[in-house]
Design an enzyme around this catalytic site. Sequence first.
Site, short mmCIF file in Angstrom:
data_model
loop_
_atom_site.label_atom_id
_atom_site.label_comp_id
_atom_site.label_asym_id
_atom_site.label_seq_id
_atom_site.Cartn_x
_atom_site.Cartn_y
_atom_site.Cartn_z
N HIS A 83 -10.76 28.06 5.40
CA HIS A 83 -11.62 26.98 5.60
C HIS A 83 -10.46 25.46 5.96
O HIS A 83 -9.62 25.73 5.41
CB HIS A 83 -12.66 26.46 4.74
CG HIS A 83 -12.17 25.81 3.41
ND1 HIS A 83 -11.66 24.85 2.78
CD2 HIS A 83 -11.82 26.81 2.19
CE1 HIS A 83 -11.49 24.95 1.66
NE2 HIS A 83 -11.32 25.95 1.12
N ASP A 85 -11.55 22.33 6.27
CA ASP A 85 -12.08 20.93 5.35
C ASP A 85 -11.39 20.90 3.96
O ASP A 85 -11.00 21.82 3.39
CB ASP A 85 -13.44 21.02 4.99
CG ASP A 85 -14.08 22.09 4.16
OD1 ASP A 85 -13.46 23.21 4.42
OD2 ASP A 85 -14.88 21.71 3.21
N ASP A 114 -5.45 24.59 -0.49
CA ASP A 114 -6.63 24.72 -0.38
C ASP A 114 -7.25 24.17 0.82
O ASP A 114 -7.61 23.06 0.65
CB ASP A 114 -7.49 24.34 -1.89
CG ASP A 114 -8.72 24.44 -1.78
OD1 ASP A 114 -9.46 25.38 -0.81
OD2 ASP A 114 -9.56 23.99 -2.30
N GLU A 148 -16.48 24.21 3.37
CA GLU A 148 -16.39 24.99 2.04
C GLU A 148 -16.63 24.18 0.92
O GLU A 148 -17.29 24.46 -0.19
CB GLU A 148 -15.13 25.77 2.16
CG GLU A 148 -14.94 26.67 0.98
CD GLU A 148 -14.60 26.47 -0.44
OE1 GLU A 148 -14.88 27.09 -1.33
OE2 GLU A 148 -13.91 25.35 -0.42
N GLU A 149 -15.80 22.78 0.98
CA GLU A 149 -15.83 22.05 -0.23
C GLU A 149 -16.97 21.42 -0.88
O GLU A 149 -17.15 21.04 -1.78
CB GLU A 149 -14.80 20.97 0.03
CG GLU A 149 -13.36 21.63 0.32
CD GLU A 149 -12.65 22.23 -1.12
OE1 GLU A 149 -13.81 22.49 -2.10
OE2 GLU A 149 -11.77 22.87 -0.98
N ASP A 172 -8.26 32.22 -0.06
CA ASP A 172 -8.91 30.92 -0.72
C ASP A 172 -8.72 30.98 -2.20
O ASP A 172 -9.63 30.12 -2.96
CB ASP A 172 -10.18 30.58 -0.09
CG ASP A 172 -10.53 29.19 -0.47
OD1 ASP A 172 -9.71 28.18 -0.58
OD2 ASP A 172 -11.71 28.88 -0.35
N HIS A 439 -7.27 20.39 -5.36
CA HIS A 439 -8.15 19.19 -5.50
C HIS A 439 -7.48 18.34 -6.37
O HIS A 439 -8.18 17.43 -6.88
CB HIS A 439 -9.35 19.69 -6.28
CG HIS A 439 -10.30 20.70 -5.46
ND1 HIS A 439 -11.63 20.80 -5.74
CD2 HIS A 439 -9.88 21.46 -4.52
CE1 HIS A 439 -12.10 21.70 -5.02
NE2 HIS A 439 -11.12 22.10 -4.10
ZN LIG Z 1 -10.74 26.30 -0.79
#
Ligand SMILES: [Zn+2]
Length: 476
Positions: A83, A85, A114, A148-149, A172, A439
């Site tokens: 992903h 995003d 990520d 995805e997030e 991921d 994150h």
């Molecule tokens: Zn991810």
Amino acid sequence: MDYKALVESYKENLMEDLFGLLEIESVKGEPSKDAPVGTGPKRALDYMLEIGRRDGFSTLDVKNIAGHIEAGEGERIFGILGHVDVVPPGKGWNTDPFTPEIIGDEIVARGVQDDKGPTIAAYYAMKILKDQGAPFKYRTRLIIGTDEESDWQCTAAYFKTEEMPDAGFAPDAAFPLIHGEKGISTFNFVQKQTSLDEDEPRIELKALISGERYNMVPEDAVAKLKVQQNMSEVIQSYEDFLRETEAVGAYEVDNGFLKLSIQGRSAHGSTPEAGVNAGLILLQFLDRLELDNNARAFAEFAMARLVGKTDGSQLDMDHSHTEMGKTSVNVGMINYTEVDGGIFGINLRYPEGMDFNARMDALKNDVSKKGFTIEDLDYQPPHYVDKEDPLVKILTDAYRNHVDDQTEPFTIGGGTYARTLEKGVAFGAMFKETADTMHQKNERMKVEELLKATEIYLEALHRICIKGEMDENQLL
Ligand SMILES: [Zn+2]
């Protein structure tokens, strides 16, 4: 094939493509006609599809929210799911989160770990194989999601119209490989208000508040009580309780109200046993008092169903699996007010092999007798690929050929993107020693790890999609 040398020869191009992707602020935004999760994610998707076309792959855009880059022909599909995003950068960065920089031996930028770095690593594995000219035995697809997030609308939209790969992986998470993920359910136990006391109760529970999220163990809890008589006796018994249980707590008398607080310890909702649930401790104390009817029923429910064990046995939701372990129950939110009654917010995770719906029906029926309903029920079933499956074997072996680490494939209580594939595992790209900065501020990835992950993906795809080490029948 010399995987390491090949990847090394593509290093400059790979870095350039990755930097371009990292510069796109692909945080979820306002939906518009051609950008259902905002223009940032849409631009990141376009960027990937554009480099796919540049390199001679066929590409597909699915409703501006997902897409794929594909090589090869044939009936079967091997999928890689990444992903592009990212979560919002937040504060406290030492650099601009969307101006990637190399600091020391690391790339620093939002999304590098990520999941833009791993997605580009997987893309280059495909590109290198294609450039080598050997035919792909299967359609080999890099599927790109852009939500995805948040809500996984991307894979939902994609698989509505596109075929499910016969097997695949999501780069991921972490190496060596995650082959099982527990089922995850959230729901609320909601108390129906009972009639008020006929006699004046000695103690009224005005409010109890603890926790904010299903997937965290609450670290604080506060209760407000109206004590009609013998305030000092109640305080004394609270002090005794704290001493007995070694709980950390405090009290305060304010305008005739008694405020009690407990300090627990937070932990992730998948490992409630690692935390100390402040709300449940406070309920244990409240259960000792002569409370009003509603509060009494609330505390009794907690004692019978939630206090004491985290393995789901008090809800008859306990189950155990040799690889995946046991059910876990986290009481992430407790909210009670005299006016609205009480709610327990539950995060339940369970292994393969449990009939969730049957157990849930029984639970609903059972708690209704105590004046509770189950509401806002949401669940994702467990995801499991056998450890002996050739997919797991080949990917793990490819990893071991590049890293001196014999760690076995494992299962987790959380959920990864791999669960949207029917037969999929999470495969990298964090290594054993990697600092997990996903994150977080100053998200980063070592250049060496980026290249190492690319080598591993290259070997894996070479063996599966070119050499055909998994035959057609093993794919599904
Ligand atoms: Zn991810």
